[in-house]
Design an enzyme around this catalytic site. Sequence first.
Site, PDB file in Angstrom:
ATOM      1  N   ASN A 109       0.855  -1.184   0.000  1.00 33.12           N
ATOM      2  CA  ASN A 109       0.000   0.000   0.000  1.00 33.12           C
ATOM      3  C   ASN A 109       0.893   1.236   0.000  1.00 33.12           C
ATOM      4  OD1 ASN A 109      -2.406   1.597   0.261  1.00 33.12           O
ATOM      5  ND2 ASN A 109      -1.960   1.857   2.447  1.00 33.12           N
ATOM      6  N   HIS A 111       0.816   5.226   1.317  1.00 30.89           N
ATOM      7  CA  HIS A 111       0.061   6.112   2.205  1.00 30.89           C
ATOM      8  C   HIS A 111       0.745   7.488   2.236  1.00 30.89           C
ATOM      9  CE1 HIS A 111      -2.636   7.163   5.454  1.00 30.89           C
ATOM     10  NE2 HIS A 111      -1.600   7.728   6.058  1.00 30.89           N
ATOM     11  N   GLU A 144      -3.193  -6.793   8.944  1.00 31.66           N
ATOM     12  CA  GLU A 144      -4.611  -6.719   9.283  1.00 31.66           C
ATOM     13  C   GLU A 144      -5.042  -5.341   9.787  1.00 31.66           C
ATOM     14  OE1 GLU A 144      -2.662  -9.286   9.835  1.00 31.66           O
ATOM     15  OE2 GLU A 144      -3.749 -11.142   9.382  1.00 31.66           O
ATOM     16  N   GLY A 145      -4.096  -4.501  10.137  1.00 34.26           N
ATOM     17  CA  GLY A 145      -4.450  -3.184  10.666  1.00 34.26           C
ATOM     18  C   GLY A 145      -4.644  -2.150   9.577  1.00 34.26           C
TER      19      GLY A 145
HETATM   20  C1  GRF Z   1      -2.648   8.785  -2.822  1.00 33.70           C
HETATM   21  O1  GRF Z   1      -2.385   9.974  -2.127  1.00 33.70           O
HETATM   22  C2  GRF Z   1      -2.272   7.583  -2.005  1.00 33.70           C
HETATM   23  O2  GRF Z   1      -1.172   7.805  -1.168  1.00 33.70           O
HETATM   24  C3  GRF Z   1      -3.503   7.371  -1.175  1.00 33.70           C
HETATM   25  O3  GRF Z   1      -4.572   7.667  -2.023  1.00 33.70           O
HETATM   26  C4  GRF Z   1      -4.141   8.571  -3.039  1.00 33.70           C
HETATM   27  C5  GRF Z   1      -4.431   7.921  -4.350  1.00 33.70           C
HETATM   28  O4  GRF Z   1      -4.187   8.775  -5.436  1.00 33.70           O
HETATM   29  N1  GRF Z   1      -3.532   6.025  -0.628  1.00 33.70           N
HETATM   30  P1  GRF Z   1      -4.268   8.215  -6.917  1.00 33.70           P
HETATM   31  O5  GRF Z   1      -5.636   7.578  -7.093  1.00 33.70           O
HETATM   32  O6  GRF Z   1      -3.167   7.207  -7.085  1.00 33.70           O
HETATM   33  O7  GRF Z   1      -4.084   9.403  -7.803  1.00 33.70           O
END
Ligand code: GRF
Length: 204
Positions: A109, A111, A144-145
Amino acid sequence: MGKLRLAVLASGRGSNLQAIIDAIAAGELAAEIAVVISDKEDARALERARRHRIPHCFLDPKEHPGPGAYDRALVALWREYRVDLVALAGFMRLLGAEAVRAYRNRILNIHPSLLPAFPGLNAQAQAVAYGVRYSGCTVHFVDEGMDTGPIILQAVVPVRQDDDPETLAARILEEEHRLYPRAIQLFAEGRLEVVGRRVRIKDK
Ligand code: GRF
């Protein structure tokens, strides 16, 4: 071994999906996108997949009600497309334990904060409101978090005096687009080793 087969999951704009597509085209990422999956029918990410002739599908949460049903449907799709690695890129649903367990240490992921600061929604607004001088982005394995899994890479950006959530988000996003393909490439090269909650990056 063939190329790493990726599933990219996105709910919206899909700019990180685009960064992955571009990194592959530029020869910076040795992978292929096996499928793009969205929980939103009108996600721009699906439009991008269509334009690049990448297999894509809208997986409707309404058609998979009940505990764990959506996760099972996701895992079935990942298997159908022989996916090696799942990349969440603005996917707005929390994956359940079933999916995490089925693809343990094979789901990433991104973030938009320096985790463990500011997990959850609106991380950029949280950072501005808190008054931190630096924020950034984090690519991590999914556990899982919520935004808690082992950290692979982070990038730092300054928070400026006159930033609002949008200006900070734009600065962070530029780094996201560099960071995510790099993290996926490390995985593709077999260089990520998870030891407890730490990730060791092996030398080439
Ligand atoms: C990004 O800021 C990502 O870090 C977050 O959601 C946003 C997604 O942007 N999880 P995009 O759809 O990739 O333009």
